[in-house]
Scaffold this active site. Structure first.
Site, short mmCIF file in Angstrom:
data_model
loop_
_atom_site.label_atom_id
_atom_site.label_comp_id
_atom_site.label_asym_id
_atom_site.label_seq_id
_atom_site.Cartn_x
_atom_site.Cartn_y
_atom_site.Cartn_z
CG LEU A 155 47.87 116.96 48.57
CD1 LEU A 155 48.83 118.13 48.58
CD2 LEU A 155 47.59 116.46 49.98
CG ASP A 156 50.13 114.40 46.73
OD1 ASP A 156 50.99 115.25 46.46
OD2 ASP A 156 50.00 113.90 47.85
CB ALA A 157 45.09 115.02 42.03
#
Lengths: 283, 283, 283, 283
Positions: free
Chosen positions: B226-228
């Protein structure tokens, strides 16, 4: 390992990139930077190339070959720089010290990669700074009557020290056409506005009067027309109604420093080309 | 006149640029854009090339030749795009409308150069906007229990409409690994913080709590973590202690819109490459 | 709970702040915003005050008291606004749609807090957008010969719908002095350059020609002199030699939208005052 | 003419502004700056006031009156500063010189309005710079075994020179809790990332690894938790995939300098207050 930088401009034709990259490939060069730009309006091709050579590298021969095999054919303006050659940068100042401090701080921190043979001023005020940083200082006063001698003295110093380019760190005198023609696209000025707005004297006063919400600074090459030379770099900062002219001057200092130093570095790294009074900046 | 764009990455070797530029030169291509980058750490070479062809141009043959003559030798990952092919972009939304309005405004203004076959949402709220802009809207609700069917329905729609890539315009559901593997580096998200700060939920609340003086937005490709994923574009805006969380959300909207649209345009123009969870952006 | 906003300007004198804050304190007002500015050059005092009242609050009486007890003594220009009153904003457009889409997107997203009684244009091109957003559209063509009637028609519409202020979303006609005098400091324009640079027509062309490294946009109140009115907001974006005029126009769009919307919002929230052709912006 | 600056925080109550402005008005003060902020979450009121007094002005008596008449009633935290008092700022450095050069350049240019009684370092490298600028230099090495004595020596120097606040110009040692408690909200650090991203060591390396498109710098007060103190100022600069870690370090220097100096100036001008590990910045 040797590294060379090539700058080219010529009439745009198909095949230049292939031809040039082949030329260096055949000589065991490794391209580490390539960028090109075509001014479609005028049909002019621009290119910047960095090559690394791991073997012995004879720049004199390469230059001769390049001229014979390529440059002639395409009728190119071109320069091939060896990285080892350290440029000599003269600093001209008057009384403001902020840009001078900034440049000298960067110089001492090893950020610029130039030699500074001397600082020249039409006033004596900043001599102590030159002294503190261990750099020769020349006081060449300029008055209405001494303008011609002053310039002669300046040119003499520039030649004596084999200066490559001049930076005007808030130098408050007009540069003569003669000086400009001796150092074409090699005199760099910082102007304290976002040109073309507020050219000429007292831009912060004009900005205040107009009520703008941003002020700027512009680093440009000096040409015969005042504040109208090719722009190298610009930046801005926000202001408000509550800022006095004094505030603008103070805020502007940081802008001037940063924009000036960015422009100077682009020049030192040979990332600038000039055509039609505009710059091509290879970043 | 045909225009093609080439994207390459491979192990770095001397001579690739000369070889590739020759290849197109021999086929009467005119290079109008060239940029390259070497990831020296990993020894990987990346290049983006735009070629114009004034004569008839057989892209199928050129592709075959390129594979045989060059790509094989250098073991390249490569793609050759014809400009005429218009990409199909699906939009996923939930309840926030600002990014949707921004994308659709740009779409209608002819700024994007894509087709939008449909808008999909897990809620019905934004259906009227889709209608106003004349774009099909699919309501695919997602609950704990219906997750699997919902995703199947999504994939079905994506395939039916031959979607090339998906933009998540504040879509508030996790994208499954399956979907990600079907559209690798083709799902674009906008996250409302300057990643890696404030990943996860409620970044404006976290920013407020920490007392930062800037907030940001990040446009990135979606990956399993996530969000990486690889960051395409980021920008920030200044805030102060006087801004409430509500103010941050409002100010953040403009950031999200602008950063998202810049990221989407870079993708559409095939200016992005991904390697090692980072992007190379050819500007 | 009622909230009122007070705007004042008058000759600067000691004690105004204490007197005014006392006035509202005695009436059980709670100051939630106070800012002041003194134009020391001209000796003018400016203040903005927001008060919350938890009890019943009679704005008519407060206005009368304020006039009698304070405004008269200090010879103030002042306005006391009640927050509930929603402003009516007319939009004038020509053929460019990007600013219109942006405003309408914000309007629909509830960001602006205004009513939009109508959109007016000298062309029919954007009528479908008005329709899609459900807003009345009036086509008032302007030619050399019909200028006077066109303006009469415009004023009639503005009066009929009790319009408070007008936003020119890339409206390509000169606003007459009569219209300006009917709506002093209530006509907001977006100009696509960082004024005072590149006033007048085709600023992107001029920016390209001059070779600037930043382009800007300026939101300002319209006055009789073209592009010379009080500046509300400005911002810029970076460009390079590689951007064509078309690129500048495209990049400029985003600037125009954001600068325009910021200026409009400052006006709606009564955060602007005008004096001496400059704005005071209370943020 | 005397000028005083008042900083207040206390439980929010109606009437504070009227009461305080009256207090100074009765003493013939002229308010030249007023700003306030209410932390509505915690119900705390903050105010900053600048007053000019043209008559004789007894600050000791005014302080006593203010305490008795106002501060006691509202249970205020407050400070009343006389402008004439020049702050004493100690500089701690290690081996990086860019922030030091920047501060000293500003100091010499008269930009800061402080005294610099000494520069202290755990290394000898920067002694020549101190000497060039004519400022005493103390070498206080810090090793695992000498930590306690080193700190004692530091505190002794700070007390001997009556230092008001300390700036850590890339000082690479942890500041002990004891030192922090002796100088609460009076130790200012520059961290080379946009906190909270990349706290701790080597932020440029982490930024490079994550592939961010912006890097930042953060000026903050030092607290017991590393890189987690109240943020005074932040700013960012854009980077691309083509920037190496070395490039980031070089680009970051300019950011560090500018953000650090802005933060220091806000502190010197008493424009900062701290509450709940966040700053209120009165600009």
């Amino acid at each position: 390992m040797a590294k060379v930088t090539l700058l080219i401009n010529c009439k745009d034709k198909s095949g230049i990139i292939a031809t040039v990259t082949n030329f260096f490939h055949e000589r065991n060069g490794n391209i580490v930077y390539i960028d090109q730009y075509v001014d479609t309006e005028n049909g002019i091709f621009f290119m910047r190339l960095e090559n690394e050579f791991s073997l012995e590298f004879d720049i004199v021969k390469v230059r001769a070959d390049f001229e014979k095999e390529i440059a002639k054919t395409y009728n190119m303006n071109w320069k091939l720089f060896a990285e080892e050659r350290v440029l000599k940068m003269a600093i001209f100042v008057s009384k403001y010290d902020h840009c001078l401090y900034d440049i000298l701080g960067r110089y001492k921190a090893g950020e610029l990669g130039v030699e500074i043979p001397f600082i020249l001023s039409n006033h004596k005020d900043l001599e102590p700074i030159a002294k503190a940083f261990g750099i020769p200082f020349y006081h060449v006063p300029v008055t209405k009557d001494t303008k011609v001698e002053a310039e002669a003295k300046q040119l003499e110093l520039l030649q004596e020290f084999e200066v490559d380019f001049i930076v005007l760190a808030r130098y408050m005198q007009i540069i003569s056409d003669k000086m400009i023609s001796e150092y074409p696209n090699n005199i760099i000025n910082i102007h304290h506005s976002f040109l073309p707005a507020f050219a000429g004297a007292k831009p912060y006063h004009s900005a205040y009067k107009r009520g703008v919400k941003i002020i700027g600074a512009t680093c440009h090459y000096v040409t015969a027309e005042l504040d109208a030379g090719p722009i190298i770099e610009q930046d801005i900062t926000r202001i408000s109604h509550s800022h006095s002219i004094k505030d603008l001057i103070l805020k502007g200092r940081d802008l001037e420093k940063i924009v000036f130093s960015r422009g100077i570095k682009l020049h030192i790294q040979r990332k600038t080309m000039v055509f039609n009074n505009k710059t091509i900046i290879f970043t």
